[in-house]
Design an enzyme around this catalytic site. Structure first.
Site, short mmCIF file in Angstrom:
data_model
loop_
_atom_site.label_atom_id
_atom_site.label_comp_id
_atom_site.label_asym_id
_atom_site.label_seq_id
_atom_site.Cartn_x
_atom_site.Cartn_y
_atom_site.Cartn_z
N LYS A 195 0.86 -1.19 0.00
CA LYS A 195 0.00 0.00 0.00
C LYS A 195 0.89 1.23 0.00
CE LYS A 195 -3.55 2.43 2.63
NZ LYS A 195 -4.52 2.34 3.73
N LYS A 227 -2.16 -1.49 -3.85
CA LYS A 227 -3.04 -0.33 -3.76
C LYS A 227 -2.24 0.95 -3.79
CE LYS A 227 -6.01 1.88 -0.46
NZ LYS A 227 -6.44 1.91 0.90
C1 PBG Z 1 -7.29 3.41 5.68
C2 PBG Z 1 -7.56 3.26 4.23
C3 PBG Z 1 -7.39 4.23 3.21
C4 PBG Z 1 -7.90 3.65 2.05
C5 PBG Z 1 -8.34 2.37 2.37
N1 PBG Z 1 -8.10 2.14 3.71
C6 PBG Z 1 -6.91 5.62 3.25
C7 PBG Z 1 -5.56 5.93 3.73
O1 PBG Z 1 -4.70 5.07 3.91
O2 PBG Z 1 -5.38 7.13 3.98
C8 PBG Z 1 -8.00 4.32 0.70
C9 PBG Z 1 -9.11 3.87 -0.19
C10 PBG Z 1 -9.43 4.78 -1.30
O3 PBG Z 1 -8.79 5.83 -1.53
O4 PBG Z 1 -10.37 4.44 -2.05
N2 PBG Z 1 -6.01 3.14 6.10
#
Ligand code: PBG
Length: 325
Positions: free
Chosen positions: A196, A249
């Protein structure tokens, strides 16, 4: 020898030819739809930066889940934006919290729909970070993974079909796996957000999940967008810790990473087409600058072609309808 012996256009000359030689297909079976839960009743609050996406109260979540299940979508991914936020994110371990309530409501109307639950602290903490913060503003790893394991256990007890940690702390998959196993949930899969990235494309989501960090950013735990090798390291570590699926992601800007991960592992690879990827298409389509349906198909096909087995996408319900017709 090339032209004129070879004419690739021969196999492109009609729709039926193109259909026959198509290498990548999208199916509704591969889509997971995110849902955002908020407190209250009959709340259906439009997320301005994500046209077509709503913050929903538990009763409305049930209706939406039923619609999604009827469209043939196999799974939803739950996020919560509780009212109560504190330093420890205690709303996330409340057995009567929004996620447990939503799981019960969904199971009552759509028992076959798989309910995946995002496991993180950012929606429940007053500082908006994904782990615990020390008084010096450091995101503390080892105490955070204990809490994240407790969050996972809370959701498993509430009937979640899978837990998906998105915090990017080190060692959380193992902590979660062990706590689940010790409490009789050895059959609950852990789907890890393994690679991520610290991405600008999460902006619109933070409005939906009310989870923007109050200070600083997430770069000490989420990955540097410049790094590909490191994604493999993260993925392999999570698999050693017992992850059942791994995720990359965002998706669109990281297609090379999806391909490398697909080639390196033997578990399903999930890609998350995140909020910003969705909003870009929506915004351009609203201005008449792009064909929304064609852009959704093209981006999702690209993600599949890169090697994703499953895709989390805000287009899931629309795609399910488009794929029917
Ligand atoms: C929480 C999380 C996030 C997303 C999914 N889980 C945001 C972040 O890490 O700030 C992003 C999902 C999206 O942008 O559609 N940790």
């Amino acid at each position: 020898m090339g032209f004129p012996l070879h004419r690739p256009r021969r196999l492109r000359q009609s729709d039926v030819w193109r259909r026959m030689v198509r290498e990548t297909r999208l199916t509704t079976d591969a889509f997971i739809y995110p849902l955002f839960i908020v407190p209250g009743k009959q709340v259906r609050h439009a997320v301005e930066s994500m046209p077509g996406v709503f913050q929903l109260s538990v009763d409305e979540i049930a209706k939406e889940a039923k619609r999604v299940a009827d469209l043939g979508i196999p799974a939803v991914l739950l996020f919560a934006a509780p009212d109560h936020k504190d330093a420890k994110g205690s709303a996330a371990t409340d057995p009567n919290g929004l996620v447990p309530q939503a799981i019960a409501a969904i199971k009552a109307v759509a028992p076959q729909l798989l309910v995946w639950t995002d496991v993180c602290l950012c929606g429940a903490t007053d500082h908006g970070h994904c782990g615990h913060v020390t008084k010096d503003g450091v995101i503390e790893n080892d105490s955070s993974i204990e809490t994240l394991a407790q969050v996972s256990l809370t959701y498993a007890r509430a009937g979640a079909d899978a837990v998906a940690p998105s915090d990017m702390m080190d060692g959380r998959v193992l902590a979660i796996r062990q706590l689940l196993d010790r409490n009789g949930f050895s059959n609950t899969p852990v789907i890890s957000y393994a690679a991520k990235y610290a991405s600008s494309f999460y902006g619109p989501f933070r409005e939906a999940a009310e989870s923007a960090p109050a200070f600083g950013d997430r770069r000490s735990y989420q990955m540097d967008p410049a790094n590909g090798r490191e994604a493999l390291r993260e993925v392999l570590l999570d698999l050693e810790e017992g992850a059942d699926m791994v995720m990359v992601k965002p998706a669109g800007p990281y297609l090379d990473v999806i391909r490398q991960v697909r080639d390196a592992v033997h578990v399903p690879v999930v890609a998350y087409q995140v909020s910003g990827e969705y909003s870009l298409i929506k915004a351009a389509a609203a201005r008449g600058w792009i064909d929304e349906r064609a852009a959704a198909f093209e981006t999702l096909t690209g993600i599949r072609r890169a090697g994703a087995d499953l895709i989390i996408t805000y287009f899931a319900p629309d795609m399910a309808e488009w794929l029917r017709n």
